[in-house]
Design a protein around this motif. Structure first.
Motif, short mmCIF file in Angstrom:
data_model
loop_
_atom_site.label_atom_id
_atom_site.label_comp_id
_atom_site.label_asym_id
_atom_site.label_seq_id
_atom_site.Cartn_x
_atom_site.Cartn_y
_atom_site.Cartn_z
N ALA A 146 -5.74 -10.48 -2.38
CA ALA A 146 -6.87 -9.91 -3.12
C ALA A 146 -7.28 -8.56 -2.55
N ARG A 147 -7.19 -8.40 -1.24
CA ARG A 147 -7.51 -7.11 -0.62
C ARG A 147 -6.50 -6.05 -1.04
N SER A 148 -5.23 -6.42 -1.09
CA SER A 148 -4.18 -5.48 -1.51
C SER A 148 -4.40 -5.05 -2.96
N GLU A 149 -4.76 -6.00 -3.80
CA GLU A 149 -5.02 -5.69 -5.21
C GLU A 149 -6.23 -4.75 -5.34
N LEU A 150 -7.27 -5.03 -4.55
CA LEU A 150 -8.46 -4.17 -4.56
C LEU A 150 -8.11 -2.77 -4.08
N ALA A 151 -7.31 -2.68 -3.01
CA ALA A 151 -6.91 -1.38 -2.45
C ALA A 151 -6.10 -0.58 -3.46
N ALA A 152 -5.29 -1.24 -4.26
CA ALA A 152 -4.48 -0.55 -5.27
C ALA A 152 -5.36 0.04 -6.37
N ARG A 153 -6.51 -0.56 -6.65
CA ARG A 153 -7.38 -0.09 -7.73
C ARG A 153 -8.41 0.95 -7.27
N LEU A 154 -8.68 1.00 -5.95
CA LEU A 154 -9.69 1.93 -5.44
C LEU A 154 -9.11 3.34 -5.32
N PRO A 155 -9.98 4.37 -5.35
CA PRO A 155 -9.52 5.74 -5.12
C PRO A 155 -8.92 5.87 -3.71
N SER A 156 -7.95 6.76 -3.55
CA SER A 156 -7.22 6.88 -2.28
C SER A 156 -8.12 7.28 -1.11
N ALA A 157 -9.25 7.92 -1.37
CA ALA A 157 -10.15 8.32 -0.29
C ALA A 157 -10.75 7.12 0.43
N TYR A 158 -10.75 5.95 -0.21
CA TYR A 158 -11.35 4.75 0.38
C TYR A 158 -10.31 3.77 0.93
N VAL A 159 -9.05 4.16 0.90
CA VAL A 159 -7.98 3.26 1.34
C VAL A 159 -7.20 3.92 2.46
N ARG A 160 -6.90 3.15 3.51
CA ARG A 160 -6.07 3.67 4.60
C ARG A 160 -4.93 2.70 4.87
N LEU A 161 -3.83 3.25 5.35
CA LEU A 161 -2.67 2.43 5.65
C LEU A 161 -2.79 1.89 7.07
N SER A 162 -2.24 0.72 7.30
CA SER A 162 -2.20 0.17 8.65
C SER A 162 -0.92 -0.63 8.81
N CYS A 163 -0.44 -0.70 10.04
CA CYS A 163 0.82 -1.41 10.33
C CYS A 163 0.55 -2.83 10.79
N ASP A 164 1.50 -3.70 10.52
CA ASP A 164 1.47 -5.06 11.03
C ASP A 164 2.36 -5.08 12.27
N PHE A 165 1.77 -4.82 13.44
CA PHE A 165 2.55 -4.71 14.67
C PHE A 165 3.12 -6.04 15.10
N ALA A 166 2.45 -7.13 14.78
CA ALA A 166 3.00 -8.45 15.10
C ALA A 166 4.28 -8.68 14.31
N GLY A 167 4.31 -8.24 13.07
CA GLY A 167 5.51 -8.36 12.25
C GLY A 167 6.61 -7.43 12.73
N LEU A 168 6.24 -6.25 13.20
CA LEU A 168 7.23 -5.29 13.70
C LEU A 168 7.85 -5.73 15.02
N TYR A 169 7.10 -6.54 15.80
CA TYR A 169 7.59 -6.95 17.12
C TYR A 169 8.93 -7.68 17.03
N GLY A 170 9.06 -8.60 16.12
CA GLY A 170 10.29 -9.37 15.99
C GLY A 170 11.16 -8.93 14.83
N CYS A 171 10.94 -7.73 14.32
CA CYS A 171 11.64 -7.25 13.13
C CYS A 171 13.13 -7.07 13.39
N ARG A 172 13.98 -7.60 12.48
CA ARG A 172 15.43 -7.49 12.59
C ARG A 172 16.00 -6.42 11.65
N ASP A 173 15.13 -5.77 10.89
CA ASP A 173 15.56 -4.76 9.93
C ASP A 173 16.11 -3.55 10.69
N LYS A 174 17.37 -3.21 10.42
CA LYS A 174 18.05 -2.13 11.12
C LYS A 174 17.37 -0.79 10.86
N LEU A 175 16.94 -0.55 9.63
CA LEU A 175 16.29 0.70 9.29
C LEU A 175 14.98 0.88 10.07
#
Length: 187
Positions: free
Chosen positions: A137-166
């Motif tokens: 629901a937060r992602s859906e809300l962020a998609a509808r809000l103006p870009s000035a009110y939305v910021r990007l953030s990383c999921d570092f816990a997900g990146l810790y064990g990431c196997r994606d080569k790229l």
């Protein structure tokens, strides 16, 4: 809130009883008990006469020292839990009082005999029907809000064990390493 006089001595008596049981059970061992401060006792080998500073700076830790540290940790953790429960009860009372007397606050403060209450702004969060919005629901809300009110953030816990080569190549090219600081806990 403070503990009642009898409760303090009851906790002290319980701690003293535990210490006496430990002393009796370990009386056959070649150890002595050394008082560090008003609340802390440490077991020492009768042959070893090391000082407090050298014991803490040594690289090797004996099983006996680990056992002692665990016992001290558990005792302190129990006392901390009791204190935190008392603090939580006090915070609930203060919260109710503050909400009931909000009109008496001046410049966000209310002076009482034992201290001053101040209004501290909490973090803003989206709520629907009294419940916090979930990630979707937060992602859906962020998609509808103006870009000035939305910021990007990383999921570092997900990146810790990431196997994606790229992803790994991207992190390596920028000299970034995702690390995790694990700690040992006493259960």
């Amino acid at each position: 809130m403070s503990w009642l006089f009898d409760d303090v001595f009851e906790h002290r008596d319980e701690a003293q009883a535990v210490l006496d049981r430990v002393r009796k059970a370990r009386s056959e061992l070649k150890i002595r008990y050394e008082r560090i401060d008003e609340f802390t006792w440490v077991e020492r080998g009768r042959k070893s006469e090391t000082s407090n500073t050298t014991m803490m700076t040594e690289n090797t830790v004996t099983r006996q020292e680990a056992e002692q540290a665990i016992a001290i940790y558990r005792t302190a953790k129990t006392a901390k839990q009791e204190s935190e429960a008392q603090m939580a009860a006090a915070e609930r009372i203060i919260e109710r009082f503050g909400r009931m007397h909000i009109d008496e606050f001046a410049d966000g403060r209310l002076v009482l005999d034992s201290g001053t209450l101040a209004v501290r702004a909490g973090t803003a969060k989206p709520v629907k029907d009294g419940r916090s919005l979930g990630a979707a629901a937060r992602s859906e809300l962020a998609a509808r809000l103006p870009s000035a009110y939305v910021r990007l953030s990383c999921d570092f816990a997900g990146l810790y064990g990431c196997r994606d080569k790229l992803v790994r190549q991207l992190l390596a090219s920028r000299g970034i390493e995702i690390v995790r600081e694990d700690k040992f806990v006493v259960l």
